[in-house]
Write a protein that holds these residues in place. Structure first.
Motif, PDB file in Angstrom:
ATOM      1  N   LEU A  21      -6.818  11.692  34.335  1.00  0.00           N
ATOM      2  CA  LEU A  21      -8.163  11.255  33.930  1.00  0.00           C
ATOM      3  C   LEU A  21      -8.585  10.025  34.718  1.00  0.00           C
ATOM      4  O   LEU A  21      -9.707   9.951  35.213  1.00  0.00           O
ATOM      5  CB  LEU A  21      -8.190  10.947  32.436  1.00  0.00           C
ATOM      6  N   ARG A  22      -7.653   9.070  34.829  1.00  0.00           N
ATOM      7  CA  ARG A  22      -7.970   7.856  35.597  1.00  0.00           C
ATOM      8  C   ARG A  22      -8.340   8.232  37.024  1.00  0.00           C
ATOM      9  O   ARG A  22      -9.297   7.723  37.584  1.00  0.00           O
ATOM     10  CB  ARG A  22      -6.749   6.935  35.636  1.00  0.00           C
ATOM     11  N   ASP A  23      -7.547   9.135  37.580  1.00  0.00           N
ATOM     12  CA  ASP A  23      -7.771   9.540  38.968  1.00  0.00           C
ATOM     13  C   ASP A  23      -9.139  10.192  39.125  1.00  0.00           C
ATOM     14  O   ASP A  23      -9.878   9.903  40.059  1.00  0.00           O
ATOM     15  CB  ASP A  23      -6.660  10.518  39.385  1.00  0.00           C
ATOM     16  N   THR A  24      -9.476  11.072  38.179  1.00  0.00           N
ATOM     17  CA  THR A  24     -10.763  11.767  38.237  1.00  0.00           C
ATOM     18  C   THR A  24     -11.912  10.775  38.122  1.00  0.00           C
ATOM     19  O   THR A  24     -12.871  10.819  38.891  1.00  0.00           O
ATOM     20  CB  THR A  24     -10.862  12.789  37.090  1.00  0.00           C
ATOM     21  N   PRO A  33     -21.717  12.530  39.828  1.00  0.00           N
ATOM     22  CA  PRO A  33     -22.524  13.705  39.437  1.00  0.00           C
ATOM     23  C   PRO A  33     -22.372  14.077  37.962  1.00  0.00           C
ATOM     24  O   PRO A  33     -23.353  14.452  37.317  1.00  0.00           O
ATOM     25  CB  PRO A  33     -21.976  14.831  40.321  1.00  0.00           C
ATOM     26  N   ILE A  34     -21.148  13.925  37.429  1.00  0.00           N
ATOM     27  CA  ILE A  34     -20.978  14.232  35.999  1.00  0.00           C
ATOM     28  C   ILE A  34     -21.855  13.289  35.179  1.00  0.00           C
ATOM     29  O   ILE A  34     -22.557  13.697  34.247  1.00  0.00           O
ATOM     30  CB  ILE A  34     -19.491  14.105  35.564  1.00  0.00           C
ATOM     31  N   GLY A  35     -21.808  12.005  35.556  1.00  0.00           N
ATOM     32  CA  GLY A  35     -22.606  11.017  34.834  1.00  0.00           C
ATOM     33  C   GLY A  35     -24.091  11.345  34.900  1.00  0.00           C
ATOM     34  O   GLY A  35     -24.797  11.325  33.883  1.00  0.00           O
ATOM     35  N   ILE A  36     -24.545  11.700  36.093  1.00  0.00           N
ATOM     36  CA  ILE A  36     -25.973  11.992  36.266  1.00  0.00           C
ATOM     37  C   ILE A  36     -26.358  13.220  35.439  1.00  0.00           C
ATOM     38  O   ILE A  36     -27.365  13.212  34.721  1.00  0.00           O
ATOM     39  CB  ILE A  36     -26.302  12.205  37.762  1.00  0.00           C
ATOM     40  N   LEU A  37     -25.519  14.238  35.523  1.00  0.00           N
ATOM     41  CA  LEU A  37     -25.830  15.462  34.772  1.00  0.00           C
ATOM     42  C   LEU A  37     -25.826  15.206  33.269  1.00  0.00           C
ATOM     43  O   LEU A  37     -26.608  15.791  32.515  1.00  0.00           O
ATOM     44  CB  LEU A  37     -24.803  16.553  35.102  1.00  0.00           C
ATOM     45  N   LEU A  81     -20.082  21.215  32.885  1.00  0.00           N
ATOM     46  CA  LEU A  81     -18.838  21.983  32.977  1.00  0.00           C
ATOM     47  C   LEU A  81     -18.571  22.483  34.391  1.00  0.00           C
ATOM     48  O   LEU A  81     -17.431  22.787  34.741  1.00  0.00           O
ATOM     49  CB  LEU A  81     -18.872  23.205  32.058  1.00  0.00           C
ATOM     50  N   SER A  82     -19.651  22.595  35.169  1.00  0.00           N
ATOM     51  CA  SER A  82     -19.443  23.115  36.515  1.00  0.00           C
ATOM     52  C   SER A  82     -18.435  22.249  37.279  1.00  0.00           C
ATOM     53  O   SER A  82     -17.746  22.723  38.167  1.00  0.00           O
ATOM     54  CB  SER A  82     -20.769  23.196  37.257  1.00  0.00           C
ATOM     55  N   PHE A  83     -18.330  20.975  36.882  1.00  0.00           N
ATOM     56  CA  PHE A  83     -17.380  20.097  37.572  1.00  0.00           C
ATOM     57  C   PHE A  83     -15.940  20.338  37.159  1.00  0.00           C
ATOM     58  O   PHE A  83     -15.014  19.919  37.831  1.00  0.00           O
ATOM     59  CB  PHE A  83     -17.761  18.626  37.363  1.00  0.00           C
ATOM     60  N   SER A  84     -15.783  21.026  36.042  1.00  0.00           N
ATOM     61  CA  SER A  84     -14.405  21.320  35.631  1.00  0.00           C
ATOM     62  C   SER A  84     -13.738  22.182  36.691  1.00  0.00           C
ATOM     63  O   SER A  84     -12.540  22.086  36.932  1.00  0.00           O
ATOM     64  CB  SER A  84     -14.385  22.012  34.268  1.00  0.00           C
ATOM     65  N   PRO A 125     -12.772  15.647  30.938  1.00  0.00           N
ATOM     66  CA  PRO A 125     -13.985  14.907  31.354  1.00  0.00           C
ATOM     67  C   PRO A 125     -15.262  15.764  31.345  1.00  0.00           C
ATOM     68  O   PRO A 125     -16.268  15.343  30.743  1.00  0.00           O
ATOM     69  CB  PRO A 125     -13.658  14.423  32.768  1.00  0.00           C
ATOM     70  N   PRO A 126     -15.257  16.962  31.940  1.00  0.00           N
ATOM     71  CA  PRO A 126     -16.507  17.730  31.899  1.00  0.00           C
ATOM     72  C   PRO A 126     -16.882  18.163  30.481  1.00  0.00           C
ATOM     73  O   PRO A 126     -18.064  18.224  30.150  1.00  0.00           O
ATOM     74  CB  PRO A 126     -16.219  18.960  32.758  1.00  0.00           C
ATOM     75  N   LEU A 127     -15.859  18.428  29.672  1.00  0.00           N
ATOM     76  CA  LEU A 127     -16.170  18.874  28.311  1.00  0.00           C
ATOM     77  C   LEU A 127     -16.812  17.753  27.503  1.00  0.00           C
ATOM     78  O   LEU A 127     -17.816  17.956  26.804  1.00  0.00           O
ATOM     79  CB  LEU A 127     -14.879  19.365  27.626  1.00  0.00           C
ATOM     80  N   LEU A 128     -16.238  16.548  27.629  1.00  0.00           N
ATOM     81  CA  LEU A 128     -16.843  15.409  26.929  1.00  0.00           C
ATOM     82  C   LEU A 128     -18.255  15.166  27.448  1.00  0.00           C
ATOM     83  O   LEU A 128     -19.175  14.847  26.678  1.00  0.00           O
ATOM     84  CB  LEU A 128     -15.986  14.151  27.106  1.00  0.00           C
ATOM     85  N   ALA A 129     -18.418  15.357  28.754  1.00  0.00           N
ATOM     86  CA  ALA A 129     -19.760  15.189  29.332  1.00  0.00           C
ATOM     87  C   ALA A 129     -20.705  16.255  28.762  1.00  0.00           C
ATOM     88  O   ALA A 129     -21.873  15.968  28.466  1.00  0.00           O
ATOM     89  CB  ALA A 129     -19.685  15.300  30.845  1.00  0.00           C
ATOM     90  N   GLY A 130     -20.191  17.484  28.591  1.00  0.00           N
ATOM     91  CA  GLY A 130     -20.993  18.560  28.007  1.00  0.00           C
ATOM     92  C   GLY A 130     -21.425  18.213  26.580  1.00  0.00           C
ATOM     93  O   GLY A 130     -22.595  18.370  26.206  1.00  0.00           O
TER      94      GLY A 130
END
Lengths: 484, 320
Positions: A21-24, A33-37, A81-84, A125-130
């Motif tokens: 997670l830290r690395d990502t 991009p995840i943040g923006i989305l 999720l696309s970033f997953s 990360p993408p799921l939490l972003a979702g």
């Protein structure tokens, strides 16, 4: 468990997840991009919803607003999720390319903890972003649209579907990542995940626009089962050895061509025997069929299920009895049969080319949908047979006579051809989660594709030709004979 | 301990049609350094990977610290410190964080981590750069950090693949000294290297691998004796050559070359020949400056083995 306690496994999994997670999150190419989305997209979608409400107020298209707003909830959850996929595809093969993997493989951690740790780290990360996107969307709807509230069940559906979609995509991508030799090859194989997921989204949106929200729960169930299958398959196939092997090559289409060319010479797998029809029918085709026996069983079971489903539908939605007036059929019925546009002419070439085309399309769809598309496309005509047989049964018309007259004459040749082609297409599609014994997905994909071509050319095509001739020449006579 | 910490019998590994390791028998005892020598592709890395429980042997058996490398893979990995061929660092991490991650994986308790990580970073001269992302590390720094990772959890057994590759002479000496120290602590150390001088300096025993099998094995002195039957010695002297000295030398050894200020000769037993020879030459007026045994190094042994077995300089790809 390799002698480890479950507690220790969970501890190690958490260590892996934390690092990943830290690395990502430190990689701005992913984090930004995840943040923006997560932040921008929900607000944008709320704007679209507002536009829909405006249209409703102005033109009275209330259905549009009713359906667009929930649909956008699903879309908003899915986009991050696309970033997953990006993260998951990097999971093993990316580290391998950077030579970071071996120290990790040498660490005292079980395969399961390592695999699940990496998988969860790619999902989180993408799921939490979702989730955050859905939350922000809901909030914006309330603030912007004057307290517009969607039913809680819809949010529940969106959250469940988003979660399961993430798991399906990541589980598939991690399988790919663990069985490819380069990030490039993994990215190429990602289309086998993206295309089916795009289809899933489309079907979900159709269900929503059609007003069948309840159907989404069935979808969630299917996705859940698929996610479990993919995770289990990934775990079962995970081998440190394959990850360190650099002997496996990504197999490009030209290798497919080479393999097909080798087939015409005297390849080692044919015992050095030169190409001959004798070799094809006595050695090659039986060998492929033997290799495909589990796929054939699966196809057989699906066909039976489809026929039973068709019979059930016939009971639910019976046909008018006058449509089943078979004694009214005459020889001229078949002679003057003109098909609606898009359906084949009732001639040998017409039926033959239609069946060849249908099975090829089925194979292509199967290859891009873990084989499921191929099964579903075969199940449709089988369901129709079951439906008509059921309808005949409803009006007391004799199911056996119907089947012997309409299906058996050409079906005895055509159905095995279709079953074999579908089983082979299923194997091609499942190559993603059933890698070659050397651990390579692309090699399995290539070999099953070559098997498909061999069997299609030498078995399926001849059978379809015979079936088309029987269907146009013999089947009408049998019908006349049995129903006169 | 009455069994070797590393034990392998008839160890074999196939990758499809490639027989990367054909037959390796190996023992490494506590407090012993064993060096694996061999051309690229000889099977060294594959052997180490099997012993580290990363690859499963196709045939044969191996035990590390009494544990089977297949059945008890996770426990074996816990007992082993592995320095891999490539340092393999995570570019976006910093050294303490990186080491902490591996320490957690190896179950090193938190207080021990807090004490050991700074100490090791300090010892290897990386403390001052520990705030930098690992992407900014030089090859040598990365290699040292990887070495620290391998010894961090105080393993009983160490497998070190090219431990001094890319290191400057000072850092290489530091690593060699640490290996000796670890040996003194009773660790079993297996080193793969191409550096023959290093092999000679560190090894209690040497195994020469080629075509996936052990071609020669023994203590360095045994290998010298076996493969370097005649030592080449060189005497350096001041002033011009005197033909009277030739007779003295040929009475005890065979002259190879005479040059400006030096004479080179060959003998089967330096211990018996050199003392009287030097004494007689000095008595005959040779102003001896130095005496050196030229063939007393691993290079001579290694080249003799390679020549005897007809090995190419590089073999076909074991490094899977």
């Amino acid at each position: 468990m390799h002698g480890e306690g479950a507690g220790e496994e969970i501890r190690l999994m958490r260590v892996i997840i934390r690092r990943e997670l830290r690395d990502t999150l430190r990689d701005w190419r992913i984090a930004m991009p995840i943040g923006i989305l997560t932040v921008v997209f929900p607000v944008l979608m709320a704007g679209v919803a507002q536009l829909a409400v405006y249209i409703v107020n102005r033109y009275g298209a209330s259905l549009l607003a009713e359906r667009v707003t929930p649909f956008l909830t699903l879309v908003v959850g899915f986009f991050p999720l696309s970033f997953s996929l990006v993260i998951a595809l990097e999971t093993f093969v990316g580290e391998k390319e950077r030579n970071c993997l071996e120290p990790l493989l040498a660490a005292p951690i079980s395969d399961r903890a390592l695999y699940m740790g990496k998988l969860l780290a790619a999902v989180i990360p993408p799921l939490l972003a979702g989730y955050a996107s859905i939350g922000l969307y809901a909030l914006t709807l309330r603030l912007v649209l004057g307290g517009l509230k969607l039913p809680p069940s819809l949010y529940a559906q969106a959250l469940v579907l988003t979660t399961l979609e993430a798991f399906v995509m990541v589980a598939g991508a991690v399988v790919v990542s663990a069985h490819t030799t380069s990030v490039r090859a993994a990215n190429l194989l990602a289309s086998f995940i993206i295309v089916p997921m795009a289809l899933v989204l489309q079907v979900e949106s159709i269900a929503l626009f059609w007003g069948r929200e309840g159907a989404l729960w069935w979808f969630a169930l299917a996705l859940g089962v698929l996610a479990i299958i993919l995770v289990r398959a990934g775990l079962r196939l995970f081998q440190r050895e394959h990850l360190l092997s650099r002997g496996r090559q990504g197999l490009p289409p030209r290798r497919l061509w080479q393999m097909l060319k080798e087939y015409w010479s005297a390849p080692a797998y044919a015992g050095g025997e030169p190409f001959s029809l004798r070799r094809v029918y006595l050695r090659d085709v039986p060998a492929v069929l033997k290799e495909s026996r589990r796929a054939l069983v699966c196809v057989g079971a699906s066909v039976v299920m489809a026929a039973l489903l068709g019979r059930y539908l016939a009971q639910q939605y019976p046909l008018p009895a006058d449509l089943l007036d078979f004694p009214a059929l005459s020889a001229s019925t078949f002679r003057g049969l003109s098909m609606p546009e898009g359906l084949p002419q009732f001639t040998v070439p017409g039926i033959f080319w239609n069946n060849v085309r249908a099975l090829l399309v089925e194979a292509c769809v199967g290859a891009l949908s873990l084989g499921m598309g191929a099964l579903l496309l075969l199940m449709v005509p089988m369901m129709l047979i079951g439906y008509f047989a059921g309808a005949v049964e409803q009006v007391g018309g004799g199911v056996s006579r119907f089947l012997v007259a309409f299906i058996l004459p050409h079906g005895v040749v055509e159905l095995p051809a279709a079953f074999v082609a579908t089983a082979l297409a299923l194997r091609v599609g499942l190559a993603l989660i059933t890698p070659h014994r050397d651990g390579s997905v692309s090699r399995q994909l290539l070999e099953t594709s070559v098997d498909f071509v061999k069997v299609f050319v030498f078995l399926v095509v001849p059978l379809l030709l015979i079936a088309a001739a029987v269907e146009t020449q013999i089947t009408p006579r049998v019908i006349m004979m049995l129903y006169r | 301990m009455n069994y070797p910490l590393v034990w392998a019998r008839n160890l074999q590994k196939r990758f499809g049609e490639l027989h990367a390791v054909r037959r390796v028998d190996l023992d490494v005892w506590a407090g012993e350094v064993v060096v694996l020598l061999g051309p690229n592709g000889a099977g060294k890395t594959t052997t180490v990977r099997m012993l580290s429980a990363i690859l499963a042997p196709t045939e044969g058996e191996a035990r590390v610290a009494g544990l089977d490398v297949v059945r008890d893979a996770v426990q074996v990995r816990r007992k082993v410190g592995l320095l891999t061929e490539y340092p393999g660092l995570y570019a976006r991490m910093r050294a303490p964080e990186y080491l902490s991650f591996f320490a957690e994986l190896y179950g090193v308790p938190e207080p021990r981590r807090r004490e050991r990580i700074p100490a090791l970073l300090e010892q290897f001269g990386l403390w001052d750069v520990c705030h930098q992302p690992l992407a900014q590390y030089s090859k040598g720094m990365a290699q040292k950090l990887a070495f620290i990772r391998a010894i961090l959890h105080d393993p009983q057994v160490l497998f070190l693949d090219e431990p001094t590759a890319a290191l400057d002479p000072l850092s290489a000496k530091l690593v060699r000294d640490t290996i000796r120290e670890l040996k003194g602590q009773g660790k079993a150390v297996l080193v793969c290297t191409h550096n023959l001088l290093e092999a000679q300096e560190l090894a209690d025993r040497i195994l020469v691998l080629g075509r996936g099998e052990v071609l020669a094995e023994g203590r360095p002195a045994e290998l010298f004796q076996r493969y370097i039957r005649q030592a080449v010695c060189e005497i350096r002297f001041a002033g011009p050559w005197d033909e009277a000295w030739r007779e003295i030398i040929t009475s005890l050894a065979a002259i190879e070359a005479i040059g400006d200020g030096f004479v080179r000769y060959r003998t089967e037993n330096v211990t018996l020949v050199n003392p009287p020879l030097i004494a007689r030459l000095s008595a005959a007026g040779m102003p001896v400056v130095s005496v050196q045994i030229l063939s007393d190094n691993m290079e001579g042994v290694y080249l003799a083995i390679v020549a005897e077995k007809g090995l190419p300089a590089e073999e076909g790809g074991d490094a899977r």
